[in-house]
Each structure stands twice: as structure tokens, then as C-alpha cells.
Design a protein around this motif. Sequence first.
Motif, PDB file in Angstrom:
ATOM      1  N   HIS A 103     140.522  -6.459  -4.798  1.00 53.52           N
ATOM      2  CA  HIS A 103     140.760  -5.793  -6.075  1.00 53.52           C
ATOM      3  C   HIS A 103     141.373  -6.727  -7.112  1.00 53.52           C
ATOM      4  O   HIS A 103     140.974  -6.728  -8.271  1.00 53.52           O
ATOM      5  CB  HIS A 103     141.694  -4.604  -5.838  1.00 53.52           C
ATOM      6  CG  HIS A 103     141.758  -3.637  -6.985  1.00 53.52           C
ATOM      7  ND1 HIS A 103     142.502  -2.489  -6.932  1.00 53.52           N
ATOM      8  CD2 HIS A 103     141.196  -3.646  -8.211  1.00 53.52           C
ATOM      9  CE1 HIS A 103     142.381  -1.836  -8.080  1.00 53.52           C
ATOM     10  NE2 HIS A 103     141.595  -2.511  -8.872  1.00 53.52           N
ATOM     11  N   TYR A 108     138.671 -11.896 -10.022  1.00 55.24           N
ATOM     12  CA  TYR A 108     139.035 -12.608 -11.255  1.00 55.24           C
ATOM     13  C   TYR A 108     138.919 -14.124 -11.069  1.00 55.24           C
ATOM     14  O   TYR A 108     138.441 -14.837 -11.943  1.00 55.24           O
ATOM     15  CB  TYR A 108     140.449 -12.221 -11.692  1.00 55.24           C
ATOM     16  CG  TYR A 108     140.572 -10.753 -12.037  1.00 55.24           C
ATOM     17  CD1 TYR A 108     139.807 -10.199 -13.062  1.00 55.24           C
ATOM     18  CD2 TYR A 108     141.426  -9.907 -11.347  1.00 55.24           C
ATOM     19  CE1 TYR A 108     139.899  -8.848 -13.385  1.00 55.24           C
ATOM     20  CE2 TYR A 108     141.535  -8.559 -11.663  1.00 55.24           C
ATOM     21  CZ  TYR A 108     140.766  -8.040 -12.679  1.00 55.24           C
ATOM     22  OH  TYR A 108     140.858  -6.706 -12.991  1.00 55.24           O
ATOM     23  N   ASP A 126     137.892 -15.927 -24.840  1.00 50.47           N
ATOM     24  CA  ASP A 126     138.720 -14.737 -24.612  1.00 50.47           C
ATOM     25  C   ASP A 126     138.535 -14.187 -23.202  1.00 50.47           C
ATOM     26  O   ASP A 126     139.481 -13.682 -22.586  1.00 50.47           O
ATOM     27  CB  ASP A 126     138.369 -13.641 -25.626  1.00 50.47           C
ATOM     28  CG  ASP A 126     138.956 -13.927 -27.008  1.00 50.47           C
ATOM     29  OD1 ASP A 126     139.812 -14.831 -27.109  1.00 50.47           O
ATOM     30  OD2 ASP A 126     138.549 -13.267 -27.972  1.00 50.47           O
ATOM     31  N   VAL A 127     137.306 -14.267 -22.695  1.00 51.82           N
ATOM     32  CA  VAL A 127     137.039 -13.773 -21.344  1.00 51.82           C
ATOM     33  C   VAL A 127     137.726 -14.673 -20.319  1.00 51.82           C
ATOM     34  O   VAL A 127     138.377 -14.196 -19.382  1.00 51.82           O
ATOM     35  CB  VAL A 127     135.514 -13.701 -21.074  1.00 51.82           C
ATOM     36  CG1 VAL A 127     135.243 -13.312 -19.618  1.00 51.82           C
ATOM     37  CG2 VAL A 127     134.852 -12.697 -22.025  1.00 51.82           C
ATOM     38  N   PHE A 130     141.380 -13.941 -20.315  1.00 53.39           N
ATOM     39  CA  PHE A 130     141.645 -12.683 -19.616  1.00 53.39           C
ATOM     40  C   PHE A 130     141.579 -12.869 -18.102  1.00 53.39           C
ATOM     41  O   PHE A 130     142.480 -12.456 -17.363  1.00 53.39           O
ATOM     42  CB  PHE A 130     140.627 -11.620 -20.056  1.00 53.39           C
ATOM     43  CG  PHE A 130     140.585 -10.401 -19.176  1.00 53.39           C
ATOM     44  CD1 PHE A 130     141.582  -9.432 -19.260  1.00 53.39           C
ATOM     45  CD2 PHE A 130     139.569 -10.225 -18.240  1.00 53.39           C
ATOM     46  CE1 PHE A 130     141.560  -8.312 -18.432  1.00 53.39           C
ATOM     47  CE2 PHE A 130     139.543  -9.102 -17.418  1.00 53.39           C
ATOM     48  CZ  PHE A 130     140.539  -8.141 -17.516  1.00 53.39           C
TER      49      PHE A 130
ATOM     50  N   LYS B 104     133.976  -4.408  -7.044  1.00 52.62           N
ATOM     51  CA  LYS B 104     132.960  -4.446  -8.075  1.00 52.62           C
ATOM     52  C   LYS B 104     132.983  -3.280  -9.056  1.00 52.62           C
ATOM     53  O   LYS B 104     132.398  -3.382 -10.127  1.00 52.62           O
ATOM     54  CB  LYS B 104     131.566  -4.495  -7.413  1.00 52.62           C
ATOM     55  CG  LYS B 104     131.298  -5.801  -6.659  1.00 52.62           C
ATOM     56  CD  LYS B 104     131.219  -6.981  -7.605  1.00 52.62           C
ATOM     57  CE  LYS B 104     131.014  -8.297  -6.910  1.00 52.62           C
ATOM     58  NZ  LYS B 104     129.631  -8.644  -6.622  1.00 52.62           N
ATOM     59  N   THR B 106     135.802  -0.368  -9.471  1.00 52.03           N
ATOM     60  CA  THR B 106     137.042   0.160 -10.044  1.00 52.03           C
ATOM     61  C   THR B 106     137.734  -0.809 -10.986  1.00 52.03           C
ATOM     62  O   THR B 106     138.157  -0.435 -12.080  1.00 52.03           O
ATOM     63  CB  THR B 106     137.986   0.604  -8.910  1.00 52.03           C
ATOM     64  OG1 THR B 106     137.636   1.940  -8.525  1.00 52.03           O
ATOM     65  CG2 THR B 106     139.441   0.583  -9.345  1.00 52.03           C
ATOM     66  N   GLY B 107     137.860  -2.068 -10.598  1.00 48.57           N
ATOM     67  CA  GLY B 107     138.618  -3.021 -11.403  1.00 48.57           C
ATOM     68  C   GLY B 107     138.065  -3.152 -12.813  1.00 48.57           C
ATOM     69  O   GLY B 107     138.802  -3.070 -13.806  1.00 48.57           O
ATOM     70  N   TYR B 108     136.757  -3.359 -12.922  1.00 48.33           N
ATOM     71  CA  TYR B 108     136.145  -3.567 -14.242  1.00 48.33           C
ATOM     72  C   TYR B 108     136.199  -2.286 -15.071  1.00 48.33           C
ATOM     73  O   TYR B 108     136.477  -2.312 -16.270  1.00 48.33           O
ATOM     74  CB  TYR B 108     134.706  -4.049 -14.083  1.00 48.33           C
ATOM     75  CG  TYR B 108     134.609  -5.398 -13.394  1.00 48.33           C
ATOM     76  CD1 TYR B 108     135.221  -6.517 -13.953  1.00 48.33           C
ATOM     77  CD2 TYR B 108     133.929  -5.558 -12.194  1.00 48.33           C
ATOM     78  CE1 TYR B 108     135.160  -7.753 -13.340  1.00 48.33           C
ATOM     79  CE2 TYR B 108     133.859  -6.796 -11.569  1.00 48.33           C
ATOM     80  CZ  TYR B 108     134.469  -7.895 -12.142  1.00 48.33           C
ATOM     81  OH  TYR B 108     134.414  -9.115 -11.524  1.00 48.33           O
ATOM     82  N   VAL B 127     135.816  -9.627 -24.229  1.00 44.61           N
ATOM     83  CA  VAL B 127     136.332  -9.171 -22.933  1.00 44.61           C
ATOM     84  C   VAL B 127     135.771  -7.790 -22.613  1.00 44.61           C
ATOM     85  O   VAL B 127     135.326  -7.522 -21.488  1.00 44.61           O
ATOM     86  CB  VAL B 127     137.880  -9.152 -22.940  1.00 44.61           C
ATOM     87  CG1 VAL B 127     138.423  -8.536 -21.649  1.00 44.61           C
ATOM     88  CG2 VAL B 127     138.424 -10.564 -23.137  1.00 44.61           C
ATOM     89  N   GLU B 129     132.999  -6.514 -23.674  1.00 43.11           N
ATOM     90  CA  GLU B 129     131.577  -6.652 -23.354  1.00 43.11           C
ATOM     91  C   GLU B 129     131.404  -7.153 -21.914  1.00 43.11           C
ATOM     92  O   GLU B 129     130.548  -6.662 -21.169  1.00 43.11           O
ATOM     93  CB  GLU B 129     130.926  -7.630 -24.346  1.00 43.11           C
ATOM     94  CG  GLU B 129     129.420  -7.739 -24.163  1.00 43.11           C
ATOM     95  CD  GLU B 129     128.812  -8.858 -25.003  1.00 43.11           C
ATOM     96  OE1 GLU B 129     129.507  -9.412 -25.879  1.00 43.11           O
ATOM     97  OE2 GLU B 129     127.633  -9.194 -24.747  1.00 43.11           O
ATOM     98  N   PHE B 130     132.218  -8.120 -21.519  1.00 41.40           N
ATOM     99  CA  PHE B 130     132.158  -8.638 -20.149  1.00 41.40           C
ATOM    100  C   PHE B 130     132.470  -7.540 -19.131  1.00 41.40           C
ATOM    101  O   PHE B 130     131.727  -7.326 -18.163  1.00 41.40           O
ATOM    102  CB  PHE B 130     133.153  -9.803 -19.994  1.00 41.40           C
ATOM    103  CG  PHE B 130     133.413 -10.182 -18.562  1.00 41.40           C
ATOM    104  CD1 PHE B 130     132.486 -10.929 -17.837  1.00 41.40           C
ATOM    105  CD2 PHE B 130     134.577  -9.784 -17.913  1.00 41.40           C
ATOM    106  CE1 PHE B 130     132.723 -11.271 -16.509  1.00 41.40           C
ATOM    107  CE2 PHE B 130     134.825 -10.116 -16.588  1.00 41.40           C
ATOM    108  CZ  PHE B 130     133.896 -10.860 -15.886  1.00 41.40           C
ATOM    109  N   LEU B 131     133.572  -6.822 -19.368  1.00 42.38           N
ATOM    110  CA  LEU B 131     133.997  -5.794 -18.405  1.00 42.38           C
ATOM    111  C   LEU B 131     132.956  -4.679 -18.298  1.00 42.38           C
ATOM    112  O   LEU B 131     132.619  -4.233 -17.194  1.00 42.38           O
ATOM    113  CB  LEU B 131     135.350  -5.209 -18.820  1.00 42.38           C
ATOM    114  CG  LEU B 131     136.544  -6.172 -18.733  1.00 42.38           C
ATOM    115  CD1 LEU B 131     137.770  -5.547 -19.417  1.00 42.38           C
ATOM    116  CD2 LEU B 131     136.877  -6.510 -17.282  1.00 42.38           C
ATOM    117  N   ARG B 134     129.883  -5.827 -16.327  1.00 42.75           N
ATOM    118  CA  ARG B 134     130.117  -5.827 -14.879  1.00 42.75           C
ATOM    119  C   ARG B 134     130.158  -4.391 -14.337  1.00 42.75           C
ATOM    120  O   ARG B 134     129.618  -4.099 -13.281  1.00 42.75           O
ATOM    121  CB  ARG B 134     131.446  -6.534 -14.557  1.00 42.75           C
ATOM    122  CG  ARG B 134     131.425  -8.022 -14.846  1.00 42.75           C
ATOM    123  CD  ARG B 134     130.850  -8.782 -13.667  1.00 42.75           C
ATOM    124  NE  ARG B 134     130.711 -10.194 -13.953  1.00 42.75           N
ATOM    125  CZ  ARG B 134     131.019 -11.164 -13.078  1.00 42.75           C
ATOM    126  NH1 ARG B 134     131.495 -10.872 -11.888  1.00 42.75           N
ATOM    127  NH2 ARG B 134     130.831 -12.419 -13.388  1.00 42.75           N
TER     128      ARG B 134
END
Lengths: 214, 214
Positions: A103, A108, A126-127, A130, B104, B106-108, B127, B129-131, B134
Motif C-alpha cells: 500500500h 510509490y 509534480d508527479v 508527489f 493498485k 485503493t491507494g490511487y 498529479v 491526472e496521474f492518480l 492509475r
Amino acid sequence: MSEHTLYCFAQSGNAYKPALMLQLCGADWSPRFVDFFNGETRSAEYRSRINAMGEVPVLEHGALKLTQSAVILEHLASHFARFGWASEDERREVWRWILWDNHKLTGYTAAYRFFKCFAPQLAKPDVQEFLLGRAKAAYGVLDKHLSTRQWIAADCPTIADLSVCGYLFFDDEIGIDWASDYPAIAAWLRQIRALPGWKHPYDLMPGHPLPPKA
Amino acid sequence: MSEHTLYCFAQSGNAYKPALMLQLCGADWSPRFVDFFNGETRSAEYRSRINAMGEVPVLEHGALKLTQSAVILEHLASHFARFGWASEDERREVWRWILWDNHKLTGYTAAYRFFKCFAPQLAKPDVQEFLLGRAKAAYGVLDKHLSTRQWIAADCPTIADLSVCGYLFFDDEIGIDWASDYPAIAAWLRQIRALPGWKHPYDLMPGHPLPPKA
């Protein structure tokens, strides 16, 4: 044919977790190279035939086909009677840290390193900031935990140690200096390196250096 | 005093996982409100006395103090003989999906929603957009899996379903329309909603609406 077949590639810390376990247990195993960087895990065939989650590692052992590194680690701990737990409390502690790893640490760290080392054209500042921030928060929790104990979940190494260390031997690629910033992690990684048979992921699994683009 | 005490707050999908389990099992339980939004999980006292990982949920049950939602779910499945597995294969399948959820899904999802709904001043477009990218990749894997089966890991609901659904009833906050984009997930969530005793996280745990800033 080997007793165990592990679908893996050298750059995957998640595949390294069971690869290291197989290596430390002296297992009769063979790697099956997965060409991640040319898209194999994203292919329809891989997802339908091998792993619907589109990931490595996958372990074939007799009639069993297992996915998710921790499911594989638990199976191997039972099969080899190595790196498991001595009590129900220890079992819970092992799972607690494996879940935390899945988790809070591995995801990350892996994504940050992926963009930094293997897809800089896709990296966004920025990513990256993070991801590294989240990863460092996890390193802080781990370093504090290890500052008063030798191993993660018991008084000897368990599959929790083999899971959590998955990406941490890529320190040069991540760009982190364990010894200066997280001394308890550095000491713990030295102990893992000293386990008989230990190998770095790049010496244990196929695909390093990176194959040419298909 | 209740038999079970769950450290939780209404906005936490991770705390919702065991809270829903306790609710569906008709357990004698009480919530212990954790003031996450005013920094309680980051405090030295919380980390030293309650959870070194700085997270909810934490379950107190007799002399046991358990952390990590999946460790708690497994304990409760064993205690209540509900939502567990019928075979070793099913047990592995349950863990496979719980680990995938932790890694894969819950975290995102949780980080994306946190910035969007609770800390927009910290949200950065790249950030987010990345999250979301995923998270949507994970929703795609889950939707495909559920398109040919009713429940995630068995022919009845298990703790894998209760884990994976943790954040997915916050669809309005995430800004996702399950019915139009992921119909198999929508159908599966309807089934979970229909389980006797089901409650939305905001009706099950304290702290909604958000308390004023301290």
C-alpha cells in the motif's frame, strides 16, 4: 524442467521478492523472461493466458499458477518451511508489513523509479515530487521501526523482509543514500545482503541491461 | 464497553472496510473517532501509542490491537466465520485480490479523492491526472473480472469484496459514473448495497460532515 517457473524481468522489484526467496531457499527454479518494456504485460494474450492483472510476478509450481508477490511468498514459505512465522502473532505482524509494503512503499517507489530511469520522456516534475514524497514518508516509518529491531516482523528474517526490500536495492537508480538518510534501513539491507546466496535483482533475473526496443 | 473498538473516521475507505464487516456481521462494536483532518494520525502520540504507521483503521478486540484493514478483515472473518473462504484455492484468490486492492486500486483512488475533495489547495493537475489514470486502469481490470462473475473471489461475498469496495461508494466525490463506464462494477456494488445491514461509510462511521478546523 524446473520445479518452479517464475515470470519475471530484472527491473521488477515485485518479481525480485519471490525470486530472492527462491534463491535463498536453494529452489530448483527457472525464470521465464517477460518483455515488460516492449509491452508484453499489456498484451491481450498475457492478460488472458497468464495474468488478468497484467503484472509480474507469476509463479508456476506444479498445477498451481499464482500471482501477487505476497501470495507467492506465503506459498513458498509454507513449501520450504523457511522465512515464515513461529506464532499467530508473528503471522499477523508479517502480513501487516506486507500489506503496508503493497500500500505505502512499493507502489510509490516503483512508479517514481520507473519514470526517472525508464521513461523520463513521460516524467512530470509534480508527479515525481508527489511520488518521492510518499515514498520518503514510508522510508521514515520503516527506518523508525527498524531502529529498535533487527528484522521487520520477527527475530529472524521472514517474507515480510523479502517483500519490503523488493525495490530498495535499486538505491542508485532511485537516487537515495540509505546510509546517510535512513541508517536503520541501511543496516537492515546489509543484513539481507549477507544472507547466504543473496543476489542483486540484476544478477538474479533476466533482462539487464535493458533489451533493445522491439 | 463494546466487544470491538474500531479507530476510524467517516471519510476513510480503509476504515470502512472493517466497519462494514462489523456491521454486516452484527458485531457489538463502537467507533473511536480519529480526527485525521486535524492531524491526529500524524501526531507523535498516535504513532507511539496507537499505530506506528500513522493510519486508520485500528481494531481493539480483547487483548488484540490490529492494524491494516486486511489483517483486521481476516481476523473478523475467522472470529465470526463469515465472509471467509471454503478452500485453499479460494483463500489464495481472496488474498490475491486484497493485495491487488492495496497495491493498485485503493491507494490511487484515495489520494485522488483526497486532493479533489478535501485538499484542493494542494491538488496539482499533473498529479491528479496521474492518480486518476492509475485508478481507472485498476477499475478496468476489476470491471473485466466482474463481467463474468458475481463476486470477486468466490461464489459468495468474501472479505475480498469488502476490501475492494472500500472507496467505491464515494463515486460522487471521485466523480465517476459506474453505471455508464464500468457496468460490471456498478452491478457488483448494487449487490453489496443489498446485503442485509449495509450502510454507506458516512452513515456508519463518525465525522461526516467534516468537523470544523481545530
